[in-house]
Design a protein around this motif. Sequence first.
Motif, PDB file in Angstrom:
ATOM      1  N   GLY A  73      -2.041 -28.883  16.607  1.00  0.00           N
ATOM      2  CA  GLY A  73      -1.508 -30.003  17.371  1.00  0.00           C
ATOM      3  C   GLY A  73      -0.339 -30.674  16.680  1.00  0.00           C
ATOM      4  N   LEU A  74      -0.313 -32.000  16.740  1.00  0.00           N
ATOM      5  CA  LEU A  74       0.771 -32.771  16.140  1.00  0.00           C
ATOM      6  C   LEU A  74       0.649 -32.815  14.621  1.00  0.00           C
ATOM      7  CD1 LEU A  74       0.857 -35.811  18.596  1.00  0.00           C
ATOM      8  CD2 LEU A  74       2.390 -33.838  18.572  1.00  0.00           C
ATOM      9  N   THR A  75       1.783 -32.673  13.947  1.00  0.00           N
ATOM     10  CA  THR A  75       1.847 -32.771  12.490  1.00  0.00           C
ATOM     11  C   THR A  75       3.100 -33.577  12.184  1.00  0.00           C
ATOM     12  OG1 THR A  75       0.805 -30.601  12.340  1.00  0.00           O
ATOM     13  CG2 THR A  75       1.837 -31.453  10.344  1.00  0.00           C
ATOM     14  N   ILE A  76       2.929 -34.884  12.075  1.00  0.00           N
ATOM     15  CA  ILE A  76       4.071 -35.797  12.050  1.00  0.00           C
ATOM     16  C   ILE A  76       4.095 -36.596  10.752  1.00  0.00           C
ATOM     17  CG2 ILE A  76       5.193 -37.725  13.259  1.00  0.00           C
ATOM     18  CD1 ILE A  76       3.897 -36.780  15.820  1.00  0.00           C
ATOM     19  N   GLY A  77       5.299 -36.888  10.256  1.00  0.00           N
ATOM     20  CA  GLY A  77       5.468 -37.768   9.103  1.00  0.00           C
ATOM     21  C   GLY A  77       4.768 -37.244   7.866  1.00  0.00           C
ATOM     22  N   ILE A  78       3.881 -38.067   7.304  1.00  0.00           N
ATOM     23  CA  ILE A  78       3.164 -37.680   6.093  1.00  0.00           C
ATOM     24  C   ILE A  78       2.344 -36.417   6.323  1.00  0.00           C
ATOM     25  CG2 ILE A  78       1.165 -39.151   6.620  1.00  0.00           C
ATOM     26  CD1 ILE A  78       2.645 -38.386   3.109  1.00  0.00           C
ATOM     27  N   GLY A  79       1.929 -36.168   7.577  1.00  0.00           N
ATOM     28  CA  GLY A  79       1.206 -34.938   7.892  1.00  0.00           C
ATOM     29  C   GLY A  79       2.025 -33.711   7.567  1.00  0.00           C
ATOM     30  N   ALA A  80       3.333 -33.762   7.874  1.00  0.00           N
ATOM     31  CA  ALA A  80       4.210 -32.639   7.556  1.00  0.00           C
ATOM     32  C   ALA A  80       4.546 -32.611   6.072  1.00  0.00           C
ATOM     33  CB  ALA A  80       5.486 -32.724   8.393  1.00  0.00           C
ATOM     34  N   SER A  81       4.780 -33.790   5.489  1.00  0.00           N
ATOM     35  CA  SER A  81       5.160 -33.845   4.075  1.00  0.00           C
ATOM     36  C   SER A  81       4.031 -33.378   3.166  1.00  0.00           C
ATOM     37  CB  SER A  81       5.567 -35.272   3.694  1.00  0.00           C
ATOM     38  OG  SER A  81       6.695 -35.694   4.414  1.00  0.00           O
ATOM     39  N   PRO A 112       9.960 -34.007   0.365  1.00  0.00           N
ATOM     40  CA  PRO A 112      10.622 -33.027   1.232  1.00  0.00           C
ATOM     41  C   PRO A 112      12.107 -32.875   0.957  1.00  0.00           C
ATOM     42  CG  PRO A 112      10.070 -35.000   2.480  1.00  0.00           C
ATOM     43  CD  PRO A 112       9.373 -35.103   1.159  1.00  0.00           C
ATOM     44  N   SER A 113      12.779 -33.950   0.546  1.00  0.00           N
ATOM     45  CA  SER A 113      14.214 -33.858   0.287  1.00  0.00           C
ATOM     46  C   SER A 113      14.512 -32.910  -0.867  1.00  0.00           C
ATOM     47  CB  SER A 113      14.793 -35.245  -0.017  1.00  0.00           C
ATOM     48  OG  SER A 113      14.212 -35.790  -1.196  1.00  0.00           O
ATOM     49  N   TYR A 114      13.548 -32.719  -1.750  1.00  0.00           N
ATOM     50  CA  TYR A 114      13.728 -31.833  -2.900  1.00  0.00           C
ATOM     51  C   TYR A 114      13.074 -30.476  -2.661  1.00  0.00           C
ATOM     52  CZ  TYR A 114      13.818 -30.217  -7.743  1.00  0.00           C
ATOM     53  OH  TYR A 114      14.025 -29.476  -8.871  1.00  0.00           O
ATOM     54  N   LEU A 115      11.802 -30.495  -2.285  1.00  0.00           N
ATOM     55  CA  LEU A 115      11.063 -29.241  -2.170  1.00  0.00           C
ATOM     56  C   LEU A 115      11.559 -28.380  -1.015  1.00  0.00           C
ATOM     57  CD1 LEU A 115       7.473 -30.618  -2.878  1.00  0.00           C
ATOM     58  CD2 LEU A 115       8.933 -29.297  -4.425  1.00  0.00           C
ATOM     59  N   LEU A 116      11.832 -28.992   0.137  1.00  0.00           N
ATOM     60  CA  LEU A 116      12.327 -28.209   1.265  1.00  0.00           C
ATOM     61  C   LEU A 116      13.715 -27.655   0.988  1.00  0.00           C
ATOM     62  CD1 LEU A 116      11.158 -30.218   4.413  1.00  0.00           C
ATOM     63  CD2 LEU A 116      10.258 -28.059   3.537  1.00  0.00           C
ATOM     64  N   ALA A 117      14.526 -28.430   0.283  1.00  0.00           N
ATOM     65  CA  ALA A 117      15.871 -27.947  -0.035  1.00  0.00           C
ATOM     66  C   ALA A 117      15.811 -26.695  -0.903  1.00  0.00           C
ATOM     67  CB  ALA A 117      16.665 -29.044  -0.735  1.00  0.00           C
ATOM     68  N   ARG A 118      14.797 -26.581  -1.758  1.00  0.00           N
ATOM     69  CA  ARG A 118      14.645 -25.390  -2.591  1.00  0.00           C
ATOM     70  C   ARG A 118      14.290 -24.179  -1.756  1.00  0.00           C
ATOM     71  NH1 ARG A 118      10.379 -25.355  -6.000  1.00  0.00           N
ATOM     72  NH2 ARG A 118      11.359 -23.945  -7.478  1.00  0.00           N
ATOM     73  N   VAL A 119      13.559 -24.398  -0.652  1.00  0.00           N
ATOM     74  CA  VAL A 119      13.107 -23.289   0.186  1.00  0.00           C
ATOM     75  C   VAL A 119      14.178 -22.848   1.167  1.00  0.00           C
ATOM     76  CG1 VAL A 119      11.399 -22.602   1.923  1.00  0.00           C
ATOM     77  CG2 VAL A 119      10.699 -23.990  -0.035  1.00  0.00           C
ATOM     78  N   MET A 120      14.829 -23.811   1.823  1.00  0.00           N
ATOM     79  CA  MET A 120      15.697 -23.471   2.951  1.00  0.00           C
ATOM     80  C   MET A 120      17.136 -23.947   2.824  1.00  0.00           C
ATOM     81  SD  MET A 120      14.221 -26.178   5.798  1.00  0.00           S
ATOM     82  CE  MET A 120      12.495 -25.827   5.465  1.00  0.00           C
ATOM     83  N   GLY A 121      17.435 -24.736   1.797  1.00  0.00           N
ATOM     84  CA  GLY A 121      18.799 -25.235   1.657  1.00  0.00           C
ATOM     85  C   GLY A 121      18.958 -26.621   2.264  1.00  0.00           C
ATOM     86  N   ALA A 122      19.886 -27.415   1.688  1.00  0.00           N
ATOM     87  CA  ALA A 122      20.057 -28.811   2.096  1.00  0.00           C
ATOM     88  C   ALA A 122      20.472 -28.953   3.551  1.00  0.00           C
ATOM     89  CB  ALA A 122      21.079 -29.487   1.183  1.00  0.00           C
ATOM     90  N   ALA A 123      21.319 -28.060   4.043  1.00  0.00           N
ATOM     91  CA  ALA A 123      21.799 -28.179   5.420  1.00  0.00           C
ATOM     92  C   ALA A 123      20.665 -28.023   6.425  1.00  0.00           C
ATOM     93  CB  ALA A 123      22.896 -27.149   5.679  1.00  0.00           C
ATOM     94  N   LYS A 124      19.773 -27.083   6.187  1.00  0.00           N
ATOM     95  CA  LYS A 124      18.626 -26.884   7.086  1.00  0.00           C
ATOM     96  C   LYS A 124      17.691 -28.085   7.042  1.00  0.00           C
ATOM     97  CE  LYS A 124      19.147 -22.699   8.861  1.00  0.00           C
ATOM     98  NZ  LYS A 124      19.206 -22.461  10.318  1.00  0.00           N
ATOM     99  N   VAL A 125      17.471 -28.641   5.845  1.00  0.00           N
ATOM    100  CA  VAL A 125      16.595 -29.805   5.714  1.00  0.00           C
ATOM    101  C   VAL A 125      17.200 -31.001   6.441  1.00  0.00           C
ATOM    102  CG1 VAL A 125      15.418 -31.346   4.132  1.00  0.00           C
ATOM    103  CG2 VAL A 125      15.753 -28.963   3.499  1.00  0.00           C
TER     104      VAL A 125
END
Length: 229
Positions: A73-81, A112-125
């Motif tokens: 279902g929904l995974t929003i905010g802290i749920g996604a982080s 997420p600003s750090y960990l996601l950028a490592r996975v997919m790049g800053a532009a995608k984040v």
Amino acid sequence: MTREMYLALVCTLNGAASDPQLRTIWLHGAGGVFSSAIDLFRFNVPEGEEPAPIQFVRALVNFRKPIVAQVEGLTIGIGASMLLHCDLIYAARDARFRMPLVNLWVAPEAGPSYLLARVMGAAKVAELILPGRTFSALEADSLGTVSKVLPPSEVASVTEAAAIALSKQPIAAMMKSRALLRDISGETLDARIERELELYYQSLQGPEFAEASHAFTEKREPDYSKTTL
């Protein structure tokens, strides 16, 4: 997520961290929803108390044992982080993710600003965080933020099976491997290999390797239930 829910999770994580018999956390929502984010209308911060979301993020980031997440279902905010700090993440095909942080006048939480950028790049984040748009489980899979996307009817049983399988694994070896996977110190490849070899040698002297060796000799499945940290 209310203050009381955050604090209950903090208590659960801290209790699990100190329980030598507990080897894996199985994290899931209720009623077909993983998390619909913070309850702004019921949230309060008593004077002198560190905000409950901050307490939760600290407990989650410092938790050393494996976490298996069942996302529906929904995974929003802290749920996604919070998923960034889980290890095996199984998402239902109809799950929907969103990090509406900018929309709520707040900055990202839980890395997420750090960990996601490592996975997919800053532009995608940026394309996810700045507009705060909703994205699907299949997109999350393509971006490398979930382990597997499953039919909704299968996600619970697959996640449970994964949690049970991890609970039978040698806990010290899992925690050492998890720490290496989550290390973001930026060390060189040579330094990482040396650290891996050091941990490998330590493991050869430990009770888990002894149990694995005895089990192999005796032609049986190893039983790590009595090995501790």
